[in-house]
Scaffold this motif. Structure first.
Motif, PDB file in Angstrom:
ATOM      1  N   ALA A 338      25.365  77.795  43.259  1.00 54.08           N
ATOM      2  CA  ALA A 338      26.714  77.426  43.706  1.00 54.08           C
ATOM      3  C   ALA A 338      26.766  77.293  45.225  1.00 54.08           C
ATOM      4  O   ALA A 338      27.406  76.372  45.767  1.00 54.08           O
ATOM      5  CB  ALA A 338      27.727  78.461  43.220  1.00 54.08           C
ATOM      6  N   PHE A 339      26.078  78.204  45.926  1.00 54.99           N
ATOM      7  CA  PHE A 339      26.020  78.133  47.391  1.00 54.99           C
ATOM      8  C   PHE A 339      25.354  76.827  47.825  1.00 54.99           C
ATOM      9  O   PHE A 339      25.856  76.123  48.698  1.00 54.99           O
ATOM     10  CB  PHE A 339      25.237  79.338  47.917  1.00 54.99           C
ATOM     11  CG  PHE A 339      25.134  79.419  49.405  1.00 54.99           C
ATOM     12  CD1 PHE A 339      26.013  80.187  50.140  1.00 54.99           C
ATOM     13  CD2 PHE A 339      24.135  78.722  50.096  1.00 54.99           C
ATOM     14  CE1 PHE A 339      25.914  80.273  51.529  1.00 54.99           C
ATOM     15  CE2 PHE A 339      24.033  78.791  51.470  1.00 54.99           C
ATOM     16  CZ  PHE A 339      24.924  79.575  52.184  1.00 54.99           C
ATOM     17  N   ARG A 340      24.223  76.508  47.198  1.00 53.77           N
ATOM     18  CA  ARG A 340      23.494  75.292  47.562  1.00 53.77           C
ATOM     19  C   ARG A 340      24.310  74.038  47.238  1.00 53.77           C
ATOM     20  O   ARG A 340      24.382  73.101  48.043  1.00 53.77           O
ATOM     21  CB  ARG A 340      22.157  75.257  46.831  1.00 53.77           C
ATOM     22  CG  ARG A 340      21.290  74.052  47.185  1.00 53.77           C
ATOM     23  CD  ARG A 340      19.917  74.130  46.559  1.00 53.77           C
ATOM     24  NE  ARG A 340      19.976  74.206  45.107  1.00 53.77           N
ATOM     25  CZ  ARG A 340      19.588  75.264  44.405  1.00 53.77           C
ATOM     26  NH1 ARG A 340      19.107  76.340  45.009  1.00 53.77           N
ATOM     27  NH2 ARG A 340      19.658  75.264  43.090  1.00 53.77           N
ATOM     28  N   ASP A 341      24.943  74.030  46.080  1.00 52.07           N
ATOM     29  CA  ASP A 341      25.716  72.859  45.675  1.00 52.07           C
ATOM     30  C   ASP A 341      26.915  72.630  46.596  1.00 52.07           C
ATOM     31  O   ASP A 341      27.241  71.489  46.934  1.00 52.07           O
ATOM     32  CB  ASP A 341      26.195  73.012  44.230  1.00 52.07           C
ATOM     33  CG  ASP A 341      25.045  72.962  43.228  1.00 52.07           C
ATOM     34  OD1 ASP A 341      23.940  72.533  43.628  1.00 52.07           O
ATOM     35  OD2 ASP A 341      25.245  73.365  42.069  1.00 52.07           O
ATOM     36  N   SER A 342      27.553  73.718  47.014  1.00 51.14           N
ATOM     37  CA  SER A 342      28.717  73.571  47.905  1.00 51.14           C
ATOM     38  C   SER A 342      28.285  73.042  49.261  1.00 51.14           C
ATOM     39  O   SER A 342      28.980  72.220  49.874  1.00 51.14           O
ATOM     40  CB  SER A 342      29.447  74.907  48.060  1.00 51.14           C
ATOM     41  OG  SER A 342      28.634  75.855  48.742  1.00 51.14           O
ATOM     42  N   GLY A 343      27.100  73.471  49.730  1.00 54.58           N
ATOM     43  CA  GLY A 343      26.583  72.951  50.987  1.00 54.58           C
ATOM     44  C   GLY A 343      26.244  71.479  50.901  1.00 54.58           C
ATOM     45  O   GLY A 343      26.523  70.697  51.819  1.00 54.58           O
TER      46      GLY A 343
END
Length: 351
Positions: A338-343
């Motif tokens: 989720a962190f990577r996708d939001s970035g």
């Protein structure tokens, strides 16, 4: 009152024994004369066990002038193994952890403002290794509460000599971390000042790799922020993935079966929580040292060339970054994704 062989690890390169000293960490600073005898006895035990090299883990290097005090104590003792601080492999392990963090987060170090907290032997070696082996960050923030202005100026000059072209900010420390540190988007720490980084004050999307012991931040605060806001990632800088299961034998006291159920259950849960393919760099270095001419024991301040040699050897052996984790807590893969996708979504929107 005697050193004990407590663990044996088996990896493709060979076997590693862990010897526990009959001391607490505080003893190294409160009673430095009292640690000499148990350390020599531990080296004698290592020799009887067949060890060729002994890595000094934990606070032992910093409390013994980076191992040089111990070298004086055993001068002329050809019957004892070689000793190493392990700082070269430790720094290489931290850089491996930085690489793992960048991969998991989908980020590029070239776009980061990197704060390096702690510029002792390991921290300075890690900084030099980053500048030698990874893309240079756009900005560097250097901070060490134990360094004076002249020390920090020399480190800044070494950064420039490594052909770093970005902005370098050297910030003073007045007991707490200076506010400039919280401008960073990526923090690498190796200090012995626990809890000085306020995890709640980090900018959203900050990455943290921490080799400090105890940790530089409150782990509970970091877990809470990850689970509630999902806008930071953090990990220890001390673990490596050996590529296959690391067999571990643990020697327990004879009366272990009589331990209280709660204690025994907690111990078993702790063992079950370890990733079976992972091992700490400070333990692994005892086996790697001397495997090749350039993988030498390190005593005294770490030279960047030694850190580079150990880093390249880890690469040659196929040893990779460990999972993102801290103090037995493994960051959930769904939170990392989720962190990577939001970035990635933010980057796409801004472009």
């Amino acid at each position: 009152g005697k050193p004990l062989l407590t663990n044996v690890y088996e990896v493709p390169q060979g076997r590693i024994g862990v010897i526990m000293l009959p001391c607490f960490e505080i003893d190294f600073y409160k009673n430095p004369d009292g640690i000499r005898k148990p350390i020599i006895e531990a080296l004698e035990l290592a020799a009887r066990s067949g060890a060729k090299t002994v890595s000094l883990t934990g606070v032992i290097p910093s409390a013994t002038d980076h191992g040089r005090d111990i070298a004086k104590w055993i001068e002329g003792r050809d019957d004892l193994p070689a000793i190493t601080t392990g700082d070269a492999t430790r720094s290489a392990t931290i850089v491996r952890s930085v690489e793992g963090m960048l991969e998991k987060s989908g980020r590029d170090l070239a776009g980061e403002t990197l704060a390096v907290i702690g510029l002792g032997s390991i921290g300075n070696g890690t900084l030099g290794l980053i500048l030698d082996s990874l893309p240079h960050p756009k900005k560097l923030i250097l901070c060490d509460p134990y360094k004076d202005d002249d020390d920090l100026a020399r480190i800044r000059d070494a950064v420039r000599a490594a052909n770093y072209q970005g902005e370098v900010a050297v910030v003073a420390n007045g007991g707490a971390l200076p506010p400039e540190v919280y401008d960073a988007t990526f923090i690498v720490a190796s200090t012995n000042l626990p809890g000085i980084l306020d995890i709640r004050s980090l900018k959203p999307k900050t990455l943290v790799v921490d080799y400090s012991f105890p940790p530089i931040f409150r782990v509970a605060d970091a877990i809470r922020r990850l689970e509630e806001q999902g806008d930071i990632l953090f990990t220890t800088g001390g673990e490596l993935n050996a590529g296959e299961a690391v067999k571990e034998t643990i020697y327990l006291p004879e009366d272990a079966e009589e331990m209280a159920d709660g204690l025994e259950g907690g111990f078993i849960r702790f063992l079950a929580g370890r990733d079976k393919s992972e091992i700490t760099g400070c333990v692994l270095v005892s086996l790697l040292t001397g495997a090749k001419p350039e993988i030498k024991p390190t005593l005294g301040q770490l030279e960047v060339a030694d850190a580079v040699a150990h880093y390249r050897y880890l690469d040659e052996l196929g040893i990779t970054p460990a999972r993102l984790q801290m103090a037995g807590y493994f960051l959930p893969e769904e939170k990392i994704e989720a962190f990577r996708d939001s970035g990635a979504a933010e980057q796409k929107a801004s472009s």
